[in-house]
Design a protein around this motif. Structure first.
Motif: not given
Length: 456
Positions: A190, A354, A358-359, A361-362, A447
């Protein structure tokens, strides 16, 4: 005389060389191809003529046709309608002069409007004719600033990672780049771009009586760092102490995400007289292909840029300058409204940022969340065991990773080691740079592709 592609020498002579007097062999046939290749080799100031990362990766994209190009920093959707309409109206205008040369240092209507935009932002009235130069993109503004002020042996401080042309332009001017890297305070999850900082003592140690210039980039490419007032004050104090110029590359000035604020270093006490600020219509209005940029600074500093510009580009295209000028007029008319593109652009980009964070990190990346700009630097080292890089021959891991990633996953990213000096390229090897000023459907496809690849 010439015979069969060879030059036959029929006399004796001597030439001087760095090794002394050399006897040129007489009555010997010299291979003209060898002689010509030596005489017409690339001048040393251009190095070995290596391809830039952009040339290489555009070719990569053309060859492998990845499904999504998140490499180059340009939107894949339309610019604001009033901007493109302005150019269309100009192309069909009854005024024939809009298709002809305009003032060499900047189209009058454009420099007048640039003065109106920036004068209130820097707290002083900009002289449109003597303190503003319109250039062939921000790229040429940097070129004119560096070639116009850096002389042989001058030292220029460059903050890493850096836009790759800085290093080349400094060397082309005969200058000596001195590098200092932004480094993360700690390797953690993060992270934001604010976690990447300069070592104050190391920075201070680079300033000497040979230092001519420091190049600042805020908001930063590729990290997205927005330098704080305290960070800028440190740089400003060192510039004033050592009588050093600051070239401030601020092309991403409108792409800053709240609560961060873009501070122009030229506004700090004692910095106007030693700062050259660079801007871009391509970034401001999402029309990178128009190649219109500018620089503003005091007239005595601007003179050097003008000399380079008039002997290189001379003047920029009139239609695009006129269109940018008209676009500024519309934005100035609604400067305090939410519809003003200067402010709506960052709001438009925030959900894209954002979503891509998120993509990533996942799917095994550790991205640095940018406070500005439209790039994300993401650490891919956790994916090392998942992707076989042995089939790629590049020297640096991030080049091998991004090429293999484009081929296997169908997503093109840029290797950040391209933005570091040779001695510090290892600092960028575990990262990839992704651009998020893209259509929502292309970010959604990213994604899907990442998830599919990760599930294999």
């Amino acid at each position: 005389m010439f015979r069969s592609g060879r030059l036959l020498l029929t006399f004796n002579r001597h030439i001087e060389s760095p090794l002394g007097i050399v006897n040129v062999i007489s009555n010997k046939k010299i291979n003209t191809k060898v002689a010509m290749s030596d005489k017409f080799r690339l001048p040393a100031r251009y190095g070995a003529g290596e391809k830039s990362v952009w040339v290489e990766y555009i070719q990569l994209a053309a060859e492998y046709k990845p499904a999504v190009n998140l490499g180059q920093g340009f939107p894949d959707y339309h610019a604001p309608q009033h901007v493109t309409k302005a150019l269309a109206d100009i192309a069909t205008s009854d005024n024939p002069l809009l298709m002809q040369y305009t003032r060499g240092f900047g189209h009058p209507r454009l420099v007048q409007n640039l003065s109106k935009v920036y004068s209130p932002l820097i707290g002083r009235e900009l002289d449109p004719l003597n303190e503003i130069l319109v250039t062939s993109g921000a790229y040429e503004a940097l070129y004119s600033a560096i070639l116009g002020h850096v002389d042989t042996g001058d030292e220029v401080i460059v903050i890493e990672p850096f836009f790759d042309c800085y290093d080349f332009m400094i060397k082309c001017a005969g200058g000596i780049p001195k590098f200092i890297a932004l480094k993360p305070k700690a390797n953690k999850e993060n992270m934001t771009s604010a976690d990447w900082v300069l070592d104050e003592k190391e920075l201070a140690s680079l300033f000497t009586d040979r230092t001519k210039m420091i190049i600042l980039n805020t908001p930063h490419n590729p990290l997205g760092k927005v330098f704080t007032k305290n960070e800028l004050q440190l740089i400003a104090d060192l510039c004033k102490k050592h009588n050093v110029l600051c070239v401030s590359d601020e092309v991403y000035e409108w792409m800053v995400y709240e609560p961060n604020k873009h501070i122009r270093i030229a506004t700090l006490p004692g910095m106007w007289e030693r700062t050259i600020t660079v801007g871009s219509a391509g970034k401001t209005f999402s029309v990178t292909g128009w190649k219109i940029g500018w620089a503003y600074c005091p007239a005595n500093l601007m003179r050097n840029l003008q000399v380079v510009h008039q002997n290189c580009v001379y003047t920029c295209p009139t239609p695009t300058q006129e269109a940018v000028a008209r676009s500024f007029e519309i934005e100035l008319s609604r400067i305090n409204s939410p519809e003003c593109y200067f402010f709506s652009l960052a709001k438009e980009l925030l959900p894209k940022r954002d979503f891509l964070v998120k993509t990533l990190r996942a799917n095994g990346f550790n991205p640095t969340v940018p406070d500005g700009g439209y790039f994300i630097i993401a650490d891919w080292s956790k994916l090392d065991s998942k992707i076989d890089l042995s089939t790629e021959s590049d020297k640096y891991k991030d080049y091998r990773f991004t090429k293999k990633f484009a081929k296997e996953v169908g997503v093109l990213a840029i290797p950040p080691s391209a933005f570091y000096s040779e001695a510090h390229k290892n600092l960028g090897e575990n990262f990839a740079r992704f651009c998020f000023i893209k259509k929502d459907e292309n970010l959604a496809l990213t994604e899907k592709l990442l998830k599919s690849w990760n599930e294999k």
